[in-house]
Motif scaffolding. Structure first.
Motif, PDB file in Angstrom:
ATOM      1  N   LEU A   1       0.547  -1.706   0.252  1.00 42.67           N
ATOM      2  CA  LEU A   1       0.314  -0.072   0.094  1.00 42.67           C
ATOM      3  C   LEU A   1       0.450   1.164   0.142  1.00 42.67           C
ATOM      4  O   LEU A   1      -0.141   2.145   0.049  1.00 42.67           O
TER       5      LEU A   1
ATOM      6  N   THR B   1      -6.005   3.274   5.150  1.00 43.80           N
ATOM      7  CA  THR B   1      -5.684   1.749   5.159  1.00 43.80           C
ATOM      8  C   THR B   1      -4.942   1.589   5.357  1.00 43.80           C
ATOM      9  O   THR B   1      -4.857   0.385   5.909  1.00 43.80           O
ATOM     10  N   GLY B   2      -3.444   1.643   5.289  1.00 42.16           N
ATOM     11  CA  GLY B   2      -2.605   1.028   6.439  1.00 42.16           C
ATOM     12  C   GLY B   2      -2.821   1.315   7.715  1.00 42.16           C
ATOM     13  O   GLY B   2      -2.443  -0.033   8.344  1.00 42.16           O
ATOM     14  N   THR B   3      -2.954   2.591   8.078  1.00 39.08           N
ATOM     15  CA  THR B   3      -3.357   2.192   9.915  1.00 39.08           C
ATOM     16  C   THR B   3      -4.663   1.364  10.296  1.00 39.08           C
ATOM     17  O   THR B   3      -4.262   0.720  11.435  1.00 39.08           O
TER      18      THR B   3
ATOM     19  N   SER C   1       5.137   4.219  10.314  1.00 41.87           N
ATOM     20  CA  SER C   1       4.249   4.708   8.382  1.00 41.87           C
ATOM     21  C   SER C   1       3.722   5.177   8.953  1.00 41.87           C
ATOM     22  O   SER C   1       3.223   5.966   7.981  1.00 41.87           O
TER      23      SER C   1
ATOM     24  N   THR D   1      -3.699  10.412   0.434  1.00 45.41           N
ATOM     25  CA  THR D   1      -3.642  10.094   2.137  1.00 45.41           C
ATOM     26  C   THR D   1      -4.911   8.896   2.126  1.00 45.41           C
ATOM     27  O   THR D   1      -5.810   9.749   1.992  1.00 45.41           O
ATOM     28  N   ARG D   2      -4.053   8.211   2.813  1.00 47.15           N
ATOM     29  CA  ARG D   2      -5.438   6.825   3.266  1.00 47.15           C
ATOM     30  C   ARG D   2      -4.727   6.555   4.417  1.00 47.15           C
ATOM     31  O   ARG D   2      -3.488   6.481   4.467  1.00 47.15           O
TER      32      ARG D   2
ATOM     33  N   SER E   1      -0.050   4.927  -1.684  1.00 47.84           N
ATOM     34  CA  SER E   1      -0.590   5.803  -0.168  1.00 47.84           C
ATOM     35  C   SER E   1       0.298   7.120  -0.332  1.00 47.84           C
ATOM     36  O   SER E   1       0.249   8.351   0.366  1.00 47.84           O
ATOM     37  N   CYS E   2       1.177   7.309  -1.318  1.00 52.15           N
ATOM     38  CA  CYS E   2       2.102   8.512  -1.733  1.00 52.15           C
ATOM     39  C   CYS E   2       1.195   9.394  -1.953  1.00 52.15           C
ATOM     40  O   CYS E   2       1.394  10.779  -1.950  1.00 52.15           O
TER      41      CYS E   2
END
Length: 117
Positions: free
Chosen positions: A33, A44-46, A109, A41-42, A37-38
């Motif tokens: 991801l 989803t990783g968090t 992250s 701004t999401r 994410s770059c």
């Protein structure tokens, strides 16, 4: 060994299996991801890291409950409950350790921009 006998024995291994599995999925997911994410701004990783930390802690709780439920079984069984109890305690420690590793990766992250390659 019957099916009913095998099910409780798998509960002792829950923390040993779920912690590393959650960490592996988290590690690969964060790397997969990072490119997306770059661009935008999401979170989803968090969200993924938070859910997988809960999965690792769930394995810890399952192993801890297996230890607590089978505490008297050490004296009731002819072979003793030493190896299963050891694996359950190992599962408790492993689940906590991998939940902390996932939390550390989540913190990294959040602090480091994914666009820095």
């Amino acid at each position: 060994m019957t099916v009913n006998d095998a099910h409780p024995r798998l509960l002792y291994w829950a923390g040993v299996a779920l912690g590393p599995l959650a960490w592996g999925i988290n590690l690969q997911g964060v790397y997969a991801l990072a490119h997306f994410s770059c661009e935008t701004t999401r979170l989803t990783g968090t969200i993924m890291s938070a859910v997988l930390a809960v999965v690792a802690l769930a394995g810890t709780v399952i192993s801890a409950r297996a230890v607590r439920r089978g505490a008297g079984a050490e004296w009731a069984e002819a072979q003793g409950g030493g190896p299963r109890t050891f694996m359950a305690w190992l599962g408790v420690g492993s689940g906590i350790l991998f939940a902390l590793v996932i939390a550390n990766q989540l913190a990294a992250s959040l602090m480091i921009s994914p666009c820095l390659r």
